[in-house]
Design a protein around this motif. Structure first.
Motif, short mmCIF file in Angstrom:
data_model
loop_
_atom_site.label_atom_id
_atom_site.label_comp_id
_atom_site.label_asym_id
_atom_site.label_seq_id
_atom_site.Cartn_x
_atom_site.Cartn_y
_atom_site.Cartn_z
N LYS A 83 0.83 -1.21 0.00
CA LYS A 83 0.00 0.00 0.00
C LYS A 83 0.86 1.26 0.00
N LYS A 84 1.97 1.21 0.73
CA LYS A 84 2.88 2.35 0.78
C LYS A 84 3.51 2.60 -0.60
N PHE A 85 3.91 1.52 -1.28
CA PHE A 85 4.47 1.64 -2.63
C PHE A 85 3.42 2.22 -3.58
N GLU A 86 2.21 1.70 -3.53
CA GLU A 86 1.15 2.16 -4.41
C GLU A 86 0.82 3.62 -4.17
N ALA A 87 0.81 4.04 -2.93
CA ALA A 87 0.56 5.45 -2.60
C ALA A 87 1.67 6.33 -3.16
N ALA A 88 2.90 5.86 -3.07
CA ALA A 88 4.03 6.62 -3.61
C ALA A 88 3.92 6.76 -5.13
N MET A 89 3.50 5.68 -5.81
CA MET A 89 3.36 5.72 -7.27
C MET A 89 2.28 6.72 -7.69
N SER A 90 1.23 6.80 -6.90
CA SER A 90 0.12 7.72 -7.20
C SER A 90 0.56 9.18 -7.16
N LYS A 91 1.62 9.46 -6.43
CA LYS A 91 2.09 10.84 -6.26
C LYS A 91 3.14 11.26 -7.28
N LEU A 92 3.67 10.31 -8.05
CA LEU A 92 4.73 10.63 -9.01
C LEU A 92 4.13 11.03 -10.36
N ASP A 93 4.35 12.28 -10.76
CA ASP A 93 3.79 12.78 -12.02
C ASP A 93 4.28 12.02 -13.24
N GLU A 94 5.49 11.51 -13.19
CA GLU A 94 6.06 10.81 -14.33
C GLU A 94 5.40 9.45 -14.57
N VAL A 95 4.81 8.88 -13.54
CA VAL A 95 4.16 7.57 -13.65
C VAL A 95 2.75 7.79 -14.19
N MET A 96 2.54 7.38 -15.43
CA MET A 96 1.25 7.55 -16.08
C MET A 96 0.30 6.41 -15.75
N GLU A 97 0.86 5.22 -15.57
CA GLU A 97 0.05 4.05 -15.26
C GLU A 97 0.85 3.16 -14.31
N CYS A 98 0.16 2.49 -13.41
CA CYS A 98 0.80 1.58 -12.47
C CYS A 98 -0.11 0.38 -12.28
N TYR A 99 0.43 -0.81 -12.49
CA TYR A 99 -0.35 -2.04 -12.36
C TYR A 99 0.35 -3.00 -11.42
N HIS A 100 -0.40 -3.59 -10.51
CA HIS A 100 0.08 -4.69 -9.68
C HIS A 100 -0.12 -5.94 -10.53
N VAL A 101 0.97 -6.65 -10.82
CA VAL A 101 0.89 -7.77 -11.77
C VAL A 101 1.34 -9.08 -11.13
N ALA A 102 0.96 -10.16 -11.75
CA ALA A 102 1.41 -11.49 -11.33
C ALA A 102 2.53 -11.92 -12.27
#
Length: 155
Positions: A83-102
Motif C-alpha cells: 500500500k505504501k508503494f502504491e501510494a508513492a506511485m500515485s504521487k509521481l507525475d512521471e508515472v502515467m500508469e501503475c499495475y500490480h501484476v502477477a
C-alpha cells in the motif's frame, strides 16, 4: 454490461471516439432523437461506466519524448508495504500508469518524461528513494505501434 442494450453500446462507442460531441451530435450518430439520447447518456453516466471526459494530448508535441515501462520487484510483500508503494506511485507525475501484476515482477509502471536525463533523474531521485524496491528493469519505447483508449464494446 448486461444492463446496457445495443443503443447504449452505440452511444458509448461514439463517445469513445469523440467525447466532445454534444447530445444532438450523438443522437444523429446513433439514430435516436435528442431526448432519449440525453436520458440514456445520463443513465450511463450515473451508472459509473463513464469515469471521466478527458483530452488526449500528443506526448511528443508537448515534449514528452521518452516513454518507458518499468518492471518493479519489491523486497517484502506485506500489505502495508504494498500500500505504501502504491501510494508513492500515485504521487509521481512521471508515472502515467501503475499495475500490480502477477509473474516475475510485482508492478508494471508506464513512465513518460522529456528525455533520458529526466528519466535518470526520476529513477535515481524518485523511484530509488522509495523503500522496499529490490529491482527495477526498464524497457524503452522505440516506436509506438498502437495506442488506443477505446474499448471494444460488443454489439
Amino acid at each position: 454490461m448486461e444492463h446496457f442494450d445495443k443503443m447504449d453500446q452505440r452511444i458509448l462507442n461514439a463517445l469513445q471516439h469523440n467525447a466532445r460531441m454534444n447530445t444532438k451530435e450523438i443522437a444523429h450518430k446513433v439514430g435516436l432523437t435528442v431526448t432519449p439520447t440525453y436520458e440514456r447518456l445520463k443513465k450511463i453516466e450515473k451508472s459509473g461506466v463513464i469515469k471521466n471526459y478527458v483530452t488526449l494530448l500528443d506526448r511528443e508535441k508537448i515534449g514528452k519524448t521518452l516513454a518507458a515501462f518499468c518492471n518493479v520487484t519489491l523486497q517484502v510483500h506485506s500489505l502495508p508495504l504494498l500500500k505504501k508503494f502504491e501510494a508513492a506511485m500515485s504521487k509521481l507525475d512521471e508515472v502515467m500508469e501503475c499495475y500490480h501484476v502477477a509473474g516475475t515482477y510485482d508492478y508494471l509502471l508506464k513512465v513518460v518524461v522529456n528525455d533520458m536525463n529526466r528519466y535518470q533523474d526520476f529513477l535515481t531521485n524518485k523511484l530509488a528513494a522509495i523503500e522496499n524496491i529490490a529491482n527495477v528493469n526498464s524497457l524503452f519505447v522505440m516506436t509506438e505501434i498502437k495506442h488506443t483508449t477505446a474499448y471494444v464494446i460488443d454489439k
